[in-house]
Enzyme design. Structure first.
Site, short mmCIF file in Angstrom:
data_model
loop_
_atom_site.label_atom_id
_atom_site.label_comp_id
_atom_site.label_asym_id
_atom_site.label_seq_id
_atom_site.Cartn_x
_atom_site.Cartn_y
_atom_site.Cartn_z
N ASP A 34 0.88 -1.17 0.00
CA ASP A 34 0.00 0.00 0.00
C ASP A 34 0.92 1.23 0.00
O ASP A 34 2.11 1.12 0.31
CB ASP A 34 -0.87 -0.05 1.27
CG ASP A 34 -1.52 1.27 1.60
OD1 ASP A 34 -2.24 1.79 0.72
OD2 ASP A 34 -1.31 1.79 2.71
N ASP A 43 -0.16 5.14 0.89
CA ASP A 43 -0.39 6.14 1.95
C ASP A 43 -0.53 5.50 3.32
O ASP A 43 -1.39 4.66 3.53
CB ASP A 43 -1.64 6.96 1.62
CG ASP A 43 -1.41 7.82 0.39
OD1 ASP A 43 -2.14 7.65 -0.60
OD2 ASP A 43 -0.46 8.62 0.40
N HIS A 52 -10.17 18.24 -6.66
CA HIS A 52 -9.16 17.18 -6.55
C HIS A 52 -7.92 17.51 -7.39
O HIS A 52 -6.80 17.17 -7.00
CB HIS A 52 -9.74 15.83 -6.97
CG HIS A 52 -8.93 14.68 -6.46
ND1 HIS A 52 -8.20 13.83 -7.26
CD2 HIS A 52 -8.70 14.29 -5.19
CE1 HIS A 52 -7.57 12.95 -6.51
NE2 HIS A 52 -7.86 13.20 -5.25
N THR A 78 -2.74 0.59 -4.31
CA THR A 78 -3.14 1.79 -3.58
C THR A 78 -4.44 2.37 -4.13
O THR A 78 -4.83 2.06 -5.28
CB THR A 78 -2.04 2.87 -3.67
OG1 THR A 78 -2.50 4.07 -3.03
CG2 THR A 78 -1.71 3.20 -5.12
C1 XBP Z 1 -5.10 6.34 0.88
C2 XBP Z 1 -6.26 6.98 0.29
C3 XBP Z 1 -6.07 8.11 -0.68
C4 XBP Z 1 -5.31 9.27 -0.03
C5 XBP Z 1 -5.53 10.56 -0.80
O1 XBP Z 1 -4.58 5.54 -0.16
O2 XBP Z 1 -7.37 6.55 0.56
O3 XBP Z 1 -7.37 8.54 -1.04
O4 XBP Z 1 -5.85 9.45 1.28
O5 XBP Z 1 -5.08 10.39 -2.13
P1 XBP Z 1 -3.82 4.13 0.18
P2 XBP Z 1 -6.08 10.79 -3.33
O6 XBP Z 1 -4.70 3.06 -0.45
O7 XBP Z 1 -2.47 4.27 -0.47
O8 XBP Z 1 -3.73 3.99 1.69
O9 XBP Z 1 -6.61 12.17 -3.03
O10 XBP Z 1 -5.21 10.74 -4.58
O11 XBP Z 1 -7.16 9.74 -3.32
MG MG Z 2 -2.95 3.22 3.32
#
Ligand code: XBP
Ligand code: MG
Length: 248
Positions: free
Chosen positions: A8, A10, A82, A122
């Site tokens: 993953d 974030d 966005h 992700t």
């Molecule tokens: C986490 C998310 C993303 C980020 C924001 O992603 O849910 O939406 O919070 O990025 P991950 P965007 O699956 O890597 O934990 O605004 O591009 O969605």
């Molecule tokens: Mg995450």
């Protein structure tokens, strides 16, 4: 046999959500919406994967009967917000405000040396992945990964398993030969539903989530070796799969 790591982004590769939060608030101010998400509100909203989906969810909560704003559709407004947010986040990451979490780069290198392939799964936008990994790994970052699943390739967001199913297919591996790395309950649910065992490294935004279905929960990957991961993965294959709610 352990043949691939699926990361993953974030919260897992890097603790990015504070930077995402600042970028969302910048976009709201730019567009004069009068919204401002604080950490408590953002922690709640992180239950919604995907920035666009998250903003729409907030809007529907604060204004249940949302109508089209001044002729431009709701989705047009979300898309514009966005775009502004993603540009702000990208410039923040390019300025180096976000670094990879402990152990991530070392384990990636050790995995590649050991012939374990790498992939990304992700719900974030491709721009965000490139900004983070170009800064953290270098201009050749894309060569480190066999496949990347993101918001552009897997529109059905976590906890749906779509992005993990895409990655096991791209790797041409059974889920049992892969290990997922996540930071959130949605990510754990998505990986588990796709048949993968998951190592959890929570952040302050997700520490309170239910990770009982995880193979292991560790503070971070700093003290974790490839030998640990192989042993945990083997042990997990030998013990019946846990489901959410059962103690890990
Ligand atoms: C986490 C998310 C993303 C980020 C924001 O992603 O849910 O939406 O919070 O990025 P991950 P965007 O699956 O890597 O934990 O605004 O591009 O969605
Ligand atoms: Mg995450």
């Amino acid at each position: 046999m352990l043949q691939a790591f699926i990361f993953d982004v974030d919260g897992t590769l890097a603790d990015t959500e504070q930077a995402h939060l600042a970028a969302f608030n910048h976009a709201f101010a730019e567009e004069g919406l009068g919204w401002h998400w604080d950490t408590v509100r953002y922690t709640e909203l992180l239950n919604i994967s995907g920035g666009k989906e998250r903003m729409l969810h907030h809007w529907q909560q604060v204004n249940p009967g949302i109508q089209d704003l001044g002729g431009s559709g709701v989705q047009d407004t979300i898309n514009r917000l966005h775009e502004i947010k993603t540009a702000a986040y990208e410039s923040a990451v390019n300025s180096g405000v976000v670094t990879l979490r402990p152990g991530v780069l070392r384990l990636m290198d050790e995995a590649r040396t050991a012939g374990i392939r790498l992939a990304i799964a992700t719900t974030t936008s491709p721009v965000n992945i490139a900004a983070l990994l170009r800064t953290a790994i270098g201009i050749d970052w894309r060569e480190h990964f066999v496949a990347i699943g993101d918001a552009s390739t897997a529109p059905i967001k976590k906890p749906h398993p779509q992005v993990y199913l895409q990655m096991t297919e791209a790797l041409n591996l059974p889920p049992a030969d892969c290990l997922a790395f996540e930071d959130s309950a949605n990510g754990l649910a998505a990986a588990t539903a796709a048949g993968l065992q998951t190592v959890i490294t929570p952040t302050d935004f997700t520490r309170h989530h239910d990770f009982s279905a995880a193979l292991r929960r560790v503070h971070d990957l700093g003290p974790v070796s490839l030998a640990h991961l192989r042993a945990w993965h083997d042990e997990g294959l030998r013990t019946p799969r846990r489901t959410a709610g059962q103690r890990a």
